[in-house]
Design an enzyme around this catalytic site. Structure first.
Site, PDB file in Angstrom:
ATOM      1  N   LEU A  35      46.956  40.740  37.929  1.00 33.31           N
ATOM      2  CA  LEU A  35      47.375  39.862  39.024  1.00 33.31           C
ATOM      3  C   LEU A  35      46.688  38.500  38.968  1.00 33.31           C
ATOM      4  O   LEU A  35      47.029  37.595  39.713  1.00 33.31           O
ATOM      5  CB  LEU A  35      47.085  40.546  40.366  1.00 33.31           C
ATOM      6  CG  LEU A  35      47.833  41.873  40.553  1.00 33.31           C
ATOM      7  CD1 LEU A  35      47.430  42.540  41.845  1.00 33.31           C
ATOM      8  CD2 LEU A  35      49.333  41.635  40.517  1.00 33.31           C
ATOM      9  N   ARG A  36      45.664  38.373  38.102  1.00 28.03           N
ATOM     10  CA  ARG A  36      44.987  37.084  37.880  1.00 28.03           C
ATOM     11  C   ARG A  36      44.176  36.609  39.083  1.00 28.03           C
ATOM     12  O   ARG A  36      43.694  35.484  39.096  1.00 28.03           O
ATOM     13  CB  ARG A  36      45.983  35.996  37.474  1.00 28.03           C
ATOM     14  CG  ARG A  36      46.639  36.252  36.126  1.00 28.03           C
ATOM     15  CD  ARG A  36      45.616  36.567  35.056  1.00 28.03           C
ATOM     16  NE  ARG A  36      46.026  36.145  33.738  1.00 28.03           N
ATOM     17  CZ  ARG A  36      45.304  36.336  32.638  1.00 28.03           C
ATOM     18  NH1 ARG A  36      44.142  36.957  32.719  1.00 28.03           N
ATOM     19  NH2 ARG A  36      45.720  35.926  31.479  1.00 28.03           N
ATOM     20  N   ASP A  58      52.744  45.731  31.128  1.00 30.74           N
ATOM     21  CA  ASP A  58      51.576  45.010  30.614  1.00 30.74           C
ATOM     22  C   ASP A  58      51.644  43.540  31.034  1.00 30.74           C
ATOM     23  O   ASP A  58      51.383  42.629  30.246  1.00 30.74           O
ATOM     24  CB  ASP A  58      51.474  45.144  29.094  1.00 30.74           C
ATOM     25  CG  ASP A  58      50.086  44.764  28.591  1.00 30.74           C
ATOM     26  OD1 ASP A  58      49.148  44.732  29.405  1.00 30.74           O
ATOM     27  OD2 ASP A  58      49.940  44.474  27.389  1.00 30.74           O
TER      28      ASP A  58
END
Length: 431
Positions: A64-65, A305
């Site tokens: 999700l950064r 991914d």
């Protein structure tokens, strides 16, 4: 909100249901599958005629950064991308900045995600503090905070002794350890070892990087009986080793990414950094074995991914470009494409992105076990309406994710997600 999804072809792999039926939803739960109760008066009717009504998709690998890498993806953009891809539950890895190694960080991420009322976030906690590979995290506290397992993300543990200790501890409390099999020293290249990498002058990652790690993991599973989920198997030999371990009765599960399932090292083209991925893309025989392994159940789940990478990090020479690709919005289409190529029934295709990943999560879902990945009366209403007809072009404009880089750019992919319902709330509708 009372919702009636009517006239759709309801496919629920968990129960084996495949028939034209209605799905009635009230107070965030499924109240009927088949015929709505006589006194059921919906506020909202979704006509699913000619479409598939399925459990919300479950993605076991999405970054999700956030926190720490918001330039590559904000929680808002990536959760919007998830529901646009029909994904209602996603597992995120702990390699954020700071690393998810403390309960407070896990609770903050879950709180931020819940406020968005989109997909459900299931975080993996770090197996070792800071992912440094030496001190074990407080797994009990992290589990209480909502972690569904423990992972080193892409950072192998240098010490087999530390890994053994981690697995002994996890086994004692029935936690699952999520490992990507990659030997520390052999795994440092940027492309799959082979004639192509040699010709292009790129440092290679041999298949042995995966198989040596798998042998080590399986030996430790034999001695500790820890439950291990193997993330993103990439080679034919890897598939065979997983098949043998399962035949032996070891408590292991495994997944494969949409990239490895469809692409090979030839898709690097002329140093195309969109194909700079982890794990690296291997040869065609590996791809064929991965497809067969997913079909026969050796590999339990298909994952996106999803790794959003910003444009600047991809606009570098191949070996220096940041690995990763956006994928959560492509999961249904690429699962469908695999099924069509292999001539598989929709039930089997959907199982690998709903019921099977939910089974991998198992008891870690806590109160959601029995709801996630299936259409259960009384269960939480996570439902998606899918089309298996027509094609759509993968373009930057079509993607909601902040990361626009994908090796599937320019492809025409089959199938669309038409609507996504999360816990009885319509989180996405195609226009």
């Amino acid at each position: 909100m009372k919702i009636l999804i009517q006239n759709g072809r309801v496919i629920d792999p968990a129960s084996g249901l495949d028939q034209t039926a209605d799905v009635a939803i009230a107070a965030g739960r499924i109240v009927a599958v088949g015929q709505a109760p006589a006194d059921f008066s919906p506020n909202r009717v979704i006509d699913a005629k000619g479409c598939i009504v399925a459990p919300g998709l479950v993605d076991l690998a999405a970054r999700l950064r956030e926190p720490g890498q918001e330039h590559a993806g904000m929680l808002e953009s990536e959760m919007a991308a998830a529901v646009a891809g029909g994904v209602t539950s996603l597992v995120c890895s702990p390699d954020t900045d700071p690393v998810l190694d403390e309960p407070g960080l896990v609770e903050m991420l879950r709180y931020r995600a819940e406020k968005l009322h989109q997909a459900r976030v299931l975080p993996l906690g770090a197996l070792t503090a800071g992912l440094k590979g030496d001190v074990l995290t407080e797994m009990g506290q992290l589990t209480a905070a909502g972690c569904v397992g423990f992972s080193q993300a892409e950072v192998p543990i240098p010490s087999t002794q530390v890994l053994q200790r981690a697995m002994q501890y996890a086994s004692t409390f029935a936690y699952t350890v999520w490992l990507r099999p990659q030997e520390l020293h052999l795994g440092k290249g940027v492309a799959a070892s082979g004639p192509l990498a040699t010709r292009m002058g790129l440092s290679g990652v041999s298949v042995a990087a995966e198989t040596i790690a798998l042998h080590t993991i399986f030996e430790l599973v034999r001695s500790t009986r820890a439950r291990v989920h193997l993330c993103r198997i990439s080679s034919a030999q890897g598939v065979e080793l997983v098949r043998q371990a399962k035949a032996e009765g070891l408590p292991v599960t495994a997944d494969v990414s949409i990239n490895s399932l469809h692409l090979t090292d030839a898709d690097m083209g002329y140093f195309d950094s969109r194909a700079r991925l982890t794990p690296v893309l291997r040869q065609q025989r590996d791809r064929d074995a991965l497809r067969a392994g997913l079909a026969d159940g050796t590999l339990d789940a298909l994952v996106s991914d999803h790794t959003p990478v910003d444009a600047d990090a991809k606009a570098l020479p191949f070996a220096e470009a940041e690995p990763g690709a956006t994928g959560v919005e492509l999961l249904w289409s690429l699962a469908l494409k695999w099924g069509q190529d292999a001539g598989l029934p929709l039930m089997q295709v959907l199982s690998r992105i709903t019921a099977d990943p939910a089974r991998v999560l198992g008891a870690s879902l806590a109160t959601l076990q029995g709801s996630v990945g299936q259409l259960a009366v009384g269960g939480v209403a996570d439902v998606c309406v899918l089309s298996d007809q027509g094609h759509w072009p993968v373009t930057a404009e079509a993607l909601r994710s902040q990361g626009k880089s994908t090796p599937f750019s320019g492809y025409e992919l089959p199938g669309r997600v038409l609507a996504t319902v999360v816990a009885g709330h319509v989180a996405f509708e195609a226009h």
